[in-house]
Design a protein around this motif. Structure first.
Motif, PDB file in Angstrom:
ATOM      1  N   ASP A   1       0.860  -1.180   0.000  1.00  0.00           N
ATOM      2  CA  ASP A   1       0.000   0.000   0.000  1.00  0.00           C
ATOM      3  C   ASP A   1       0.897   1.230   0.000  1.00  0.00           C
ATOM      4  O   ASP A   1       2.102   1.127  -0.234  1.00  0.00           O
ATOM      5  CB  ASP A   1      -0.981  -0.013   1.181  1.00  0.00           C
ATOM      6  CG  ASP A   1      -0.281  -0.044   2.532  1.00  0.00           C
ATOM      7  OD1 ASP A   1       0.922   0.277   2.593  1.00  0.00           O
ATOM      8  OD2 ASP A   1      -0.952  -0.364   3.532  1.00  0.00           O
ATOM      9  N   SER A   2       0.359   2.380   0.247  1.00  0.00           N
ATOM     10  CA  SER A   2       1.147   3.617   0.151  1.00  0.00           C
ATOM     11  C   SER A   2       2.294   3.668   1.149  1.00  0.00           C
ATOM     12  O   SER A   2       3.265   4.404   0.965  1.00  0.00           O
ATOM     13  CB  SER A   2       0.248   4.837   0.358  1.00  0.00           C
ATOM     14  OG  SER A   2      -0.390   4.768   1.630  1.00  0.00           O
ATOM     15  N   THR A   3       2.211   2.853   2.214  1.00  0.00           N
ATOM     16  CA  THR A   3       3.241   2.866   3.250  1.00  0.00           C
ATOM     17  C   THR A   3       4.212   1.698   3.133  1.00  0.00           C
ATOM     18  O   THR A   3       5.106   1.548   3.932  1.00  0.00           O
ATOM     19  CB  THR A   3       2.598   2.839   4.643  1.00  0.00           C
ATOM     20  OG1 THR A   3       1.861   1.616   4.800  1.00  0.00           O
ATOM     21  CG2 THR A   3       1.667   4.008   4.830  1.00  0.00           C
TER      22      THR A   3
ATOM     23  N   TYR B   1     -11.409  -7.812  -7.050  1.00  0.00           N
ATOM     24  CA  TYR B   1     -10.080  -7.863  -6.435  1.00  0.00           C
ATOM     25  C   TYR B   1      -9.272  -9.037  -6.977  1.00  0.00           C
ATOM     26  O   TYR B   1      -8.068  -8.911  -7.230  1.00  0.00           O
ATOM     27  CB  TYR B   1     -10.171  -7.946  -4.909  1.00  0.00           C
ATOM     28  CG  TYR B   1      -8.804  -8.115  -4.276  1.00  0.00           C
ATOM     29  CD1 TYR B   1      -7.872  -7.088  -4.360  1.00  0.00           C
ATOM     30  CD2 TYR B   1      -8.434  -9.304  -3.656  1.00  0.00           C
ATOM     31  CE1 TYR B   1      -6.589  -7.244  -3.821  1.00  0.00           C
ATOM     32  CE2 TYR B   1      -7.174  -9.459  -3.116  1.00  0.00           C
ATOM     33  CZ  TYR B   1      -6.256  -8.435  -3.201  1.00  0.00           C
ATOM     34  OH  TYR B   1      -4.983  -8.593  -2.687  1.00  0.00           O
TER      35      TYR B   1
ATOM     36  N   THR C   1       1.118  -2.989  -6.048  1.00  0.00           N
ATOM     37  CA  THR C   1       0.702  -1.861  -5.211  1.00  0.00           C
ATOM     38  C   THR C   1      -0.806  -1.668  -5.308  1.00  0.00           C
ATOM     39  O   THR C   1      -1.356  -1.535  -6.400  1.00  0.00           O
ATOM     40  CB  THR C   1       1.414  -0.573  -5.637  1.00  0.00           C
ATOM     41  OG1 THR C   1       2.832  -0.763  -5.497  1.00  0.00           O
ATOM     42  CG2 THR C   1       0.986   0.604  -4.765  1.00  0.00           C
ATOM     43  N   PHE C   2      -1.445  -1.670  -4.160  1.00  0.00           N
ATOM     44  CA  PHE C   2      -2.896  -1.513  -4.099  1.00  0.00           C
ATOM     45  C   PHE C   2      -3.267  -0.056  -3.864  1.00  0.00           C
ATOM     46  O   PHE C   2      -2.757   0.601  -2.957  1.00  0.00           O
ATOM     47  CB  PHE C   2      -3.495  -2.368  -2.982  1.00  0.00           C
ATOM     48  CG  PHE C   2      -4.974  -2.165  -2.808  1.00  0.00           C
ATOM     49  CD1 PHE C   2      -5.871  -2.905  -3.552  1.00  0.00           C
ATOM     50  CD2 PHE C   2      -5.466  -1.199  -1.929  1.00  0.00           C
ATOM     51  CE1 PHE C   2      -7.240  -2.704  -3.418  1.00  0.00           C
ATOM     52  CE2 PHE C   2      -6.828  -0.992  -1.790  1.00  0.00           C
ATOM     53  CZ  PHE C   2      -7.715  -1.751  -2.537  1.00  0.00           C
ATOM     54  N   THR C   3      -4.189   0.459  -4.683  1.00  0.00           N
ATOM     55  CA  THR C   3      -4.871   1.724  -4.426  1.00  0.00           C
ATOM     56  C   THR C   3      -6.324   1.526  -4.828  1.00  0.00           C
ATOM     57  O   THR C   3      -6.638   0.657  -5.645  1.00  0.00           O
ATOM     58  CB  THR C   3      -4.282   2.891  -5.251  1.00  0.00           C
ATOM     59  OG1 THR C   3      -4.504   2.626  -6.657  1.00  0.00           O
ATOM     60  CG2 THR C   3      -2.791   3.063  -4.993  1.00  0.00           C
ATOM     61  N   PHE C   4      -7.214   2.345  -4.288  1.00  0.00           N
ATOM     62  CA  PHE C   4      -8.610   2.221  -4.687  1.00  0.00           C
ATOM     63  C   PHE C   4      -8.803   2.676  -6.126  1.00  0.00           C
ATOM     64  O   PHE C   4      -9.706   2.198  -6.817  1.00  0.00           O
ATOM     65  CB  PHE C   4      -9.508   2.990  -3.719  1.00  0.00           C
ATOM     66  CG  PHE C   4      -9.786   2.226  -2.454  1.00  0.00           C
ATOM     67  CD1 PHE C   4     -10.653   1.146  -2.458  1.00  0.00           C
ATOM     68  CD2 PHE C   4      -9.162   2.570  -1.271  1.00  0.00           C
ATOM     69  CE1 PHE C   4     -10.897   0.413  -1.301  1.00  0.00           C
ATOM     70  CE2 PHE C   4      -9.400   1.852  -0.101  1.00  0.00           C
ATOM     71  CZ  PHE C   4     -10.269   0.771  -0.127  1.00  0.00           C
ATOM     72  N   GLU C   5      -7.942   3.556  -6.591  1.00  0.00           N
ATOM     73  CA  GLU C   5      -8.018   3.970  -8.000  1.00  0.00           C
ATOM     74  C   GLU C   5      -7.726   2.782  -8.925  1.00  0.00           C
ATOM     75  O   GLU C   5      -8.429   2.569  -9.918  1.00  0.00           O
ATOM     76  CB  GLU C   5      -7.019   5.090  -8.273  1.00  0.00           C
ATOM     77  CG  GLU C   5      -7.076   5.599  -9.709  1.00  0.00           C
ATOM     78  CD  GLU C   5      -6.061   6.691  -9.993  1.00  0.00           C
ATOM     79  OE1 GLU C   5      -6.060   7.226 -11.120  1.00  0.00           O
ATOM     80  OE2 GLU C   5      -5.257   7.009  -9.082  1.00  0.00           O
ATOM     81  N   SER C   6      -6.718   1.991  -8.571  1.00  0.00           N
ATOM     82  CA  SER C   6      -6.393   0.827  -9.396  1.00  0.00           C
ATOM     83  C   SER C   6      -7.488  -0.236  -9.302  1.00  0.00           C
ATOM     84  O   SER C   6      -7.781  -0.927 -10.280  1.00  0.00           O
ATOM     85  CB  SER C   6      -5.044   0.232  -8.989  1.00  0.00           C
ATOM     86  OG  SER C   6      -5.043  -0.161  -7.634  1.00  0.00           O
TER      87      SER C   6
ATOM     88  N   ASP D   1     -10.651   0.503  -8.849  1.00  0.00           N
ATOM     89  CA  ASP D   1     -11.721   1.059  -9.693  1.00  0.00           C
ATOM     90  C   ASP D   1     -11.483   0.717 -11.162  1.00  0.00           C
ATOM     91  O   ASP D   1     -12.421   0.360 -11.890  1.00  0.00           O
ATOM     92  CB  ASP D   1     -11.794   2.579  -9.532  1.00  0.00           C
ATOM     93  CG  ASP D   1     -12.390   3.006  -8.201  1.00  0.00           C
ATOM     94  OD1 ASP D   1     -13.128   2.210  -7.602  1.00  0.00           O
ATOM     95  OD2 ASP D   1     -12.112   4.141  -7.768  1.00  0.00           O
TER      96      ASP D   1
END
Length: 472
Positions: A275-277, A303, A317-322, A324
């Motif tokens: 994730d971002s961290t 998912y 890397t997971f983001t909610f944008e990806s 979507d």
């Protein structure tokens, strides 16, 4: 099949001890909390691997453990027991925690179309097997007692760092989470086989053993359960890359010392979900679960498709944008399939060519991204709809993103939204057009087609008659 082997750090032909049969072991969850989607990426990719092996005709015996005792907060045999940590957090017994989160894990797996392994064995059901294995290692001189615990003696091995990219510094205090000095170890790399003493809180689950009342170390579980249900020769061992060292390293050490021969020649590791961290983990507080994704309106299979779009040996890397973007791609794919009609005979010869392309993609180190591309190639192919539906269903036995069922739901929803009066109107126009065509009144026929198009109705003239559907 060509598959990357972490043990030799290269792609190689996958071979088994017995032709046509795969003894496969996958490390199961430590059931002290919900699985986060990073954990589940590994299980998704292992599921695809198992299903592809079956697709290729192998008979697969897949075994998985449930860690309900013995897994400490650090993978270097230190820190608080994870199960006890969960019990304290929720004011329940360890067995209540294990039962609840085991059920939750398999519910998540069901939502993600992850097949339940052929054998699922909780660690607490195998205490006699653990004790027998430890006794044998002591007799063979590979283990020793110290400070009330039984340790594996890594100095007796010709090679301990079998995966080639670790060193003794990885077990230095402060390098890995919660690693502390253990004064009873002869060597820094030694690890606990059986605990009777701990500097941490008293363990709730304990069993009588030749060394006193105690409980097994985490590493011994997978070795004993694998040998119990898979025999002396394992073909394929899977897990997350974070388990390669020291957990899988220790498994190899104790299993081969116990058996007296090579144990498992092929190791399959899935890289981290980030994730971002950085690496996704439960220790950061709130973490992403399947239920959380559902609460935000995402189908769990979106998912799964998101995971399949990337190679298992690459960090993802997971983001909610990806996510979507994956949802948009999934819905478009389902809608295109929903528009297919099961008409005509399956064009077998053409279908086999597309199956060969799918096998070429998946058989080259489980390239799921190219496997998905094969689906799109089928939709664009010059074959009839019956052949397309056959191929999509065939590929989805491996990819398992629920395409056929999702398409059926879309068709049903569209049907419910089309009123009886509207249907009757369309059918009347089609009949009028057919009459005009029979009378060679092409102007009227074309006018009716334009009228239908204005109503977003697409018509197709087939040998079996005229079909129609609502445009997307």
């Amino acid at each position: 099949m060509i598959l990357y082997n972490t043990l030799g750090q290269k792609k190689q032909e996958f071979k088994t001890h017995t032709e046509g049969t795969v003894n496969m072991y996958t490390c199961g969850p430590t059931v002290y909390h919900f699985a986060h989607i990073g954990n589940l990426r590994t299980y998704i990719m292992e599921d695809v691997l198992e299903k592809y092996l079956r697709y290729e005709g192998y008979k697969v015996n897949r075994v998985m453990n449930i860690t309900d005792v013995g897994h400490l907060a650090s993978d270097a045999d230190t820190g608080e027991d994870k199960m006890l940590k969960g019990a304290k957090r929720e004011h329940k017994t360890v067995l209540e925690i294990a039962d609840f989160y085991t059920k939750a894990f398999f519910e998540d797996c069901k939502k993600l179309n992850i097949k339940t392994p052929d054998v699922v064995e909780p660690a607490t059901c195998c205490i006699p097997e653990f004790i027998e294995m430890v006794e044998t290692l002591l007799k063979k001189g590979y283990a020793y007692e110290a400070g009330g615990n039984v340790y594996f003696d890594t100095s007796k091995l010709d090679k301990y760092y079998v995966f080639g990219n670790q060193s003794e510094e990885d077990l230095a205090v402060g390098v890995r989470d919660s690693v502390t000095e253990d004064e009873f170890k002869k060597n820094k790399t030694d690890f606990v086989l059986w605990f009777t003493k701990s500097k941490f809180d008293d363990q709730e689950l304990k069993w009588e053993s030749p060394w006193g009342l105690g409980y097994p170390g985490w590493h011994i579980e997978c070795s004993a359960i694998s040998i119990k249900h898979g025999g002396e020769y394992l073909d394929l061992h899977c897990g997350g890359v974070d388990n390669a060292f020291p957990h899988h390293t220790n498994e190899i050490a104790q299993s081969e010392a116990y058996l007296g021969h090579e144990w498992c020649p092929h190791w399959f590791h899935v890289l981290h979900l980030l994730d971002s961290t950085g690496k996704m983990s439960k220790s950061k507080g709130e973490f992403l679960t399947v239920s959380l994704l559902e609460s935000k309106g995402y189908d769990p299979l979106v998912y799964r498709m998101f995971c399949l779009q990337s190679h298992y040996r690459k960090p993802l890397t997971f983001t909610f944008e990806s996510l979507d973007n994956a949802a948009v791609a999934y819905n478009k794919l389902v809608n295109r399939i929903a528009n297919l009609k099961a008409e005509g005979e399956i064009e077998t010869e053409k279908a086999e060519k597309y199956k060969a392309k799918f096998k070429e993609a998946m058989g080259n180190d489980l390239n799921t991204s190219l496997g998905l591309t094969c689906l799109y190639d089928v939709l664009k192919a010059g074959v009839n709809d019956a052949t397309k539906l056959h191929l999509i269903e065939d590929f989805d036995t491996v990819l398992s993103i629920g395409l056929i069922d999702a398409a059926k739901k879309v068709r049903a929803a569209k049907s419910e939204n089309i009123s009886t009066d509207f249907t009757a109107e369309i059918e009347a126009l089609i009949e009028k057009r057919q009459k005009a065509r029979a009378e060679k009144d092409w102007a009227t026929a074309d006018k009716i087609r334009d009228e239908l198009a204005a109503k977003k109705v697409i018509i197709k003239d087939t040998p079996q008659g005229v079909t129609w559907e609502i445009a997307e």
